[in-house]
Design a protein around this motif. Structure first.
Motif, PDB file in Angstrom:
ATOM      1  N   PHE A   1       3.114  -6.909   3.987  1.00  0.00           N
ATOM      2  CA  PHE A   1       1.790  -7.615   3.636  1.00  0.00           C
ATOM      3  C   PHE A   1       0.866  -7.732   4.616  1.00  0.00           C
ATOM      4  O   PHE A   1       1.120  -8.385   5.783  1.00  0.00           O
ATOM      5  CB  PHE A   1       2.024  -9.121   3.134  1.00  0.00           C
ATOM      6  N   ALA A   2      -0.414  -7.351   4.532  1.00  0.00           N
ATOM      7  CA  ALA A   2      -1.373  -7.660   5.427  1.00  0.00           C
ATOM      8  C   ALA A   2      -2.430  -8.819   5.050  1.00  0.00           C
ATOM      9  O   ALA A   2      -2.874  -8.868   3.953  1.00  0.00           O
ATOM     10  CB  ALA A   2      -2.369  -6.285   5.661  1.00  0.00           C
TER      11      ALA A   2
ATOM     12  N   ILE B   1       0.517  -4.594   0.284  1.00  0.00           N
ATOM     13  CA  ILE B   1      -0.601  -5.498  -0.519  1.00  0.00           C
ATOM     14  C   ILE B   1      -1.340  -6.141   0.734  1.00  0.00           C
ATOM     15  O   ILE B   1      -0.960  -6.506   1.739  1.00  0.00           O
ATOM     16  CB  ILE B   1       0.197  -6.658  -1.151  1.00  0.00           C
ATOM     17  N   TYR B   2      -2.491  -6.311   0.381  1.00  0.00           N
ATOM     18  CA  TYR B   2      -3.770  -6.923   1.100  1.00  0.00           C
ATOM     19  C   TYR B   2      -3.644  -8.479   0.511  1.00  0.00           C
ATOM     20  O   TYR B   2      -4.193  -8.566  -0.705  1.00  0.00           O
ATOM     21  CB  TYR B   2      -4.987  -6.344   1.284  1.00  0.00           C
ATOM     22  N   ILE B   3      -3.447  -9.348   1.245  1.00  0.00           N
ATOM     23  CA  ILE B   3      -3.589 -10.846   0.719  1.00  0.00           C
ATOM     24  C   ILE B   3      -4.929 -11.384   1.246  1.00  0.00           C
ATOM     25  O   ILE B   3      -5.179 -11.388   2.538  1.00  0.00           O
ATOM     26  CB  ILE B   3      -2.568 -11.736   1.377  1.00  0.00           C
ATOM     27  N   THR B   4      -5.813 -11.455   0.197  1.00  0.00           N
ATOM     28  CA  THR B   4      -7.170 -11.979   0.826  1.00  0.00           C
ATOM     29  C   THR B   4      -7.684 -13.234   0.066  1.00  0.00           C
ATOM     30  O   THR B   4      -6.782 -13.789  -0.548  1.00  0.00           O
ATOM     31  CB  THR B   4      -8.343 -10.883   0.368  1.00  0.00           C
ATOM     32  N   ASN B   5      -8.736 -13.828   0.545  1.00  0.00           N
ATOM     33  CA  ASN B   5      -9.124 -15.031   0.073  1.00  0.00           C
ATOM     34  C   ASN B   5      -9.782 -14.867  -1.577  1.00  0.00           C
ATOM     35  O   ASN B   5      -9.914 -15.883  -2.225  1.00  0.00           O
ATOM     36  CB  ASN B   5     -10.348 -15.720   0.912  1.00  0.00           C
ATOM     37  N   ILE B   6      -9.514 -13.854  -2.034  1.00  0.00           N
ATOM     38  CA  ILE B   6      -9.977 -13.505  -3.260  1.00  0.00           C
ATOM     39  C   ILE B   6      -8.807 -12.998  -4.336  1.00  0.00           C
ATOM     40  O   ILE B   6      -8.801 -12.646  -5.372  1.00  0.00           O
ATOM     41  CB  ILE B   6     -11.123 -12.762  -3.634  1.00  0.00           C
TER      42      ILE B   6
ATOM     43  N   PHE C   1      -4.394  -7.364  -3.416  1.00  0.00           N
ATOM     44  CA  PHE C   1      -4.840  -6.029  -3.591  1.00  0.00           C
ATOM     45  C   PHE C   1      -4.076  -4.959  -3.048  1.00  0.00           C
ATOM     46  O   PHE C   1      -3.827  -5.149  -2.003  1.00  0.00           O
ATOM     47  CB  PHE C   1      -6.459  -5.734  -3.264  1.00  0.00           C
ATOM     48  N   SER C   2      -3.785  -3.836  -3.815  1.00  0.00           N
ATOM     49  CA  SER C   2      -3.280  -2.627  -3.159  1.00  0.00           C
ATOM     50  C   SER C   2      -4.291  -1.968  -2.400  1.00  0.00           C
ATOM     51  O   SER C   2      -5.449  -2.164  -2.428  1.00  0.00           O
ATOM     52  CB  SER C   2      -2.885  -1.483  -4.327  1.00  0.00           C
TER      53      SER C   2
END
Length: 357
Positions: free
Chosen positions: A271-272, A328-333, A336-337
């Motif tokens: 997870f990034a 997975i990219y964990i972002t503030n929105i 996402f893959s």
């Protein structure tokens, strides 16, 4: 002092701080770039939107040339340019709608005399002052978005981290990863393995471990060479990113690429964690140019002169991680893959501003 000289002094001062490393870290650089652009827009003068856009593009080119590997500066400049272009396009649509003729009833469709919408006293062209205030307000909202990145990412901790899980992070210098783990510890009990990141981030590693231990999180510092041996017991790998590119790859701390290779071999999810301001619309065509090389004396001390003269020693500060090694990219929105990153980029940037130079 003229307006041109005033904002040039601001830009030159900011460039000097970037070159001297007085401003470091994606978060600090992004916030400082936003405040610089606000001051430039407030003090500059222009006669057309094209001149305004060229002004911001020129400032962006100077900032990128000053420190090419501080990717946050280019991202913020492109976001501001997108705000300007959106406002200009909305204004042009409104003007065309106001100037279009219209009929008030079906019977007037057969009339030989056409009536048009009466023009008010308001000018059809938006004044520069209105555009200036709208863009400054957009930059303020962008600053608020950057400031709330950690809070929005922390909302997903409960869904992603399980009870009694073993986590591994090779990026102890990431404040986003630290806040993510601290927030997760309020509702989950887990163990964190931290790589020592020799030789550049050893101090950050111990500081990171101390902060986790103070929150009663079981923390273990491991040598970089033991990652493959412990990976079979790791449930997830958490990494922080300096910049995320449109293809789904990212630039992060040195040694992370090796950890992600080990995770892929053991089928461990990676997870990034990254805020939206780190997403760049550019592609990493020249990967070697993304990697900054540091002081080789930290790897092999200069006192060992016999060895120094007989071997080549490099000390990379960053690593590039290919999108295939990130799940997975964990972002503030949201999460996402890597295959979906290009869509996020299209929603926040304009194609005209991908290449500022």
């Amino acid at each position: 002092m003229s307006s041109t000289q005033k904002y040039e002094v601001l830009v030159d001062s900011f460039i000097s701080k970037l070159k001297r490393r007085q401003i470091t870290g994606s978060y600090n650089v992004a916030t400082a770039t936003c405040r610089l652009l606000m001051r430039v827009i407030s003090s500059s003068r222009w006669s057309s939107t094209e001149e305004f856009i060229n002004l911001i593009r020129g400032v962006g080119c100077k900032l990128i040339d000053a420190q090419p590997r501080e990717f946050a500066t280019g991202n913020i400049v492109r976001r501001v340019l997108a705000i300007i272009r959106d406002e200009v396009s909305e204004d042009s649509i409104t003007q065309s709608a106001n100037n279009a003729p219209y009929n008030t009833s079906m019977f007037q469709l057969l009339s030989t005399t056409h009536t048009t919408k009466p023009q008010g006293t308001q000018a059809t062209k938006q004044p520069n002052q209105d555009l200036r205030s709208v863009v400054i307000q957009g930059i303020r909202e962008l600053i608020d978005e950057i400031a709330s990145v950690h809070e929005n990412i922390e909302l997903m901790t409960v869904d992603l981290i399980h009870e009694n899980e073993v986590l591994l992070t090779p990026t102890p210098g990431s404040q986003t990863v630290l806040n993510f783990l601290l927030k997760a510890s309020l509702k989950r009990k887990f163990t964190v393995l931290i790589t020592e990141c020799y030789p550049n981030d050893i101090n950050e590693c111990h500081s990171f471990a101390k902060k986790l231990a103070e929150m009663n999180i079981e923390t273990v510092i491991i040598p970089d060479s033991t990652v493959f041996a412990v990976m079979s017991r790791v449930g997830k790998v958490l990494i922080g990113a300096r910049s995320v590119f449109a293809n789904g790859g990212c630039v992060t701390a040195a040694g992370v690429a090796t950890v992600c290779e080990c995770a892929k071999e053991h089928r461990t999810p990676v997870f990034a964690v990254a805020g939206l301001y780190k997403f760049s619309p550019t592609y990493p065509f020249d990967r070697d140019s993304l990697i900054e090389v540091g002081n080789s004396g930290k790897v092999l001390p200069y006192e060992d002169s016999d060895l120094v003269g007989k071997c080549e020693v490099t000390n990379p500060l960053f690593d590039y991680v290919v999108p295939e090694h990130i799940d997975i990219y964990i972002t503030n929105i949201g999460g996402f893959s890597p295959n979906f990153i290009y869509r996020i980029v299209l929603d926040n940037y304009k194609a005209e501003d991908v290449q500022l130079g």
